[in-house]
Design a protein around this motif. Structure first.
Motif, mmCIF file in Angstrom:
data_model
loop_
_atom_site.group_PDB
_atom_site.id
_atom_site.type_symbol
_atom_site.label_atom_id
_atom_site.label_comp_id
_atom_site.label_asym_id
_atom_site.label_seq_id
_atom_site.Cartn_x
_atom_site.Cartn_y
_atom_site.Cartn_z
ATOM 1 N N UNK A 211 37.775 42.526 51.007
ATOM 2 C CA UNK A 211 37.134 41.304 50.517
ATOM 3 C C UNK A 211 36.478 41.531 49.153
ATOM 4 N N UNK A 212 35.769 42.648 49.015
ATOM 5 C CA UNK A 212 35.056 42.928 47.764
ATOM 6 C C UNK A 212 36.016 43.127 46.604
ATOM 7 N N UNK A 213 37.040 43.950 46.795
ATOM 8 C CA UNK A 213 37.972 44.235 45.709
ATOM 9 C C UNK A 213 38.845 43.022 45.396
ATOM 10 N N UNK A 214 39.172 42.228 46.398
ATOM 11 C CA UNK A 214 39.920 40.999 46.135
ATOM 12 C C UNK A 214 39.101 40.063 45.257
ATOM 13 N N UNK A 215 37.831 39.940 45.550
ATOM 14 C CA UNK A 215 36.950 39.091 44.744
ATOM 15 C C UNK A 215 36.855 39.602 43.312
ATOM 16 N N UNK A 217 38.956 41.549 41.725
ATOM 17 C CA UNK A 217 40.261 41.410 41.075
ATOM 18 C C UNK A 217 40.483 39.977 40.613
ATOM 19 N N UNK A 218 40.039 39.020 41.427
ATOM 20 C CA UNK A 218 40.165 37.612 41.072
ATOM 21 C C UNK A 218 39.317 37.278 39.853
ATOM 22 N N UNK A 219 38.121 37.853 39.796
ATOM 23 C CA UNK A 219 37.219 37.604 38.675
ATOM 24 C C UNK A 219 37.748 38.250 37.398
#
Length: 239
Positions: A211-215, A217-219
């Motif tokens: 969840x953290x890295x997906x967020x 990466x999205x940013x």
């Protein structure tokens, strides 16, 4: 987890046994004393060397147990990271046995890398802090190093999805060292819970890492820098 039911049962059973052994190693490392510590400078030096040797031996055994747990329950980490990403993105991610087996082999390489790097940093920290007698500060630093590399072993499962090599994955983990450290801290603390710790620790850590890295990466919307220095490197690098 239905697709991995038989392997999961075996892996979790072994994880419980090894987790209990891991706890006993950690507790044993705090016991005992060296009678030469009362013999002046020579005794103090001898005690320090003995302590350093014991720390290294104890660390090798204790950390080996910790990382062995990760290898045994890679199937859980693999599933939770990928399933989490499928839920938040809506995309289908390969979870076939062939992909899992590749991830399992990679995890062995990752834990060897983490194990070696953790020992190197622990020896450096032990040497640096020894003349100053800052035992509390040293223990805090050792704990943070252990947590970081434990977190990296989890975070790498996310990085692997984007086809990073282990070297590139380590670079990416340092870029987001805070996330890697927090994931490792959660994993480390949960593993101290008797019996169930080695099971629930990787589950929580895997979800938080994904969840953290997906967020992030999205940013950031940019991963190209991770691969920039590897254009001329051979494809045989661990992946």
């Amino acid at each position: 987890m239905g697709a991995y039911r038989w392997l999961t049962k075996v892996g979790l059973f072994l994880a419980v046994l090894i987790g209990l052994r891991y706890l006993s190693v950690i507790f044993d490392s705090f016991g005992g004393s060296d009678p030469t510590s009362q013999l002046g400078f020579i005794g103090h030096a001898s005690s320090a060397l003995s302590e350093t040797r014991s720390m290294i031996v104890g660390a090798m055994e204790g950390e080996a147990m910790k990382y062995l747990i990760l290898v045994l329950i890679e199937v859980v980490i693999f599933h939770f990271v990928r399933r989490t990403l499928m839920i938040v993105t809506g995309d289908e991610i390969d979870t076939s046995f062939k992909t899992f087996w590749k991830a399992q082999r990679r995890m062995i390489g990752v834990v060897i890398f983490s194990f070696v790097m953790e020992l190197v940093w622990k020896v450096i920290i032990g040497v640096v802090f020894w003349p100053f007698g800052l035992d509390t500060s040293k223990q805090v630093m050792l704990f943070l190093v252990s947590s970081f590399y434990l977190g990296f072993a989890i975070v790498d499962n996310y990085n692997e999805i984007y086809h990073m090599t282990i070297k590139q994955s380590a670079k990416y983990a340092w870029q987001y060292a805070g996330v890697t450290l927090i994931v490792g801290l959660i994993m480390y603390l949960l593993m101290y819970i008797p019996v169930v710790g080695p099971i629930i620790g990787p589950c929580f850590a895997a979800v938080i890492a994904a969840l953290s890295l997906h967020f992030l990466t999205t940013v950031d919307q940019n991963m190209e820098w991770v691969f920039a220095e590897s254009d001329d490197e051979p494809d045989t690098i661990a992946s």
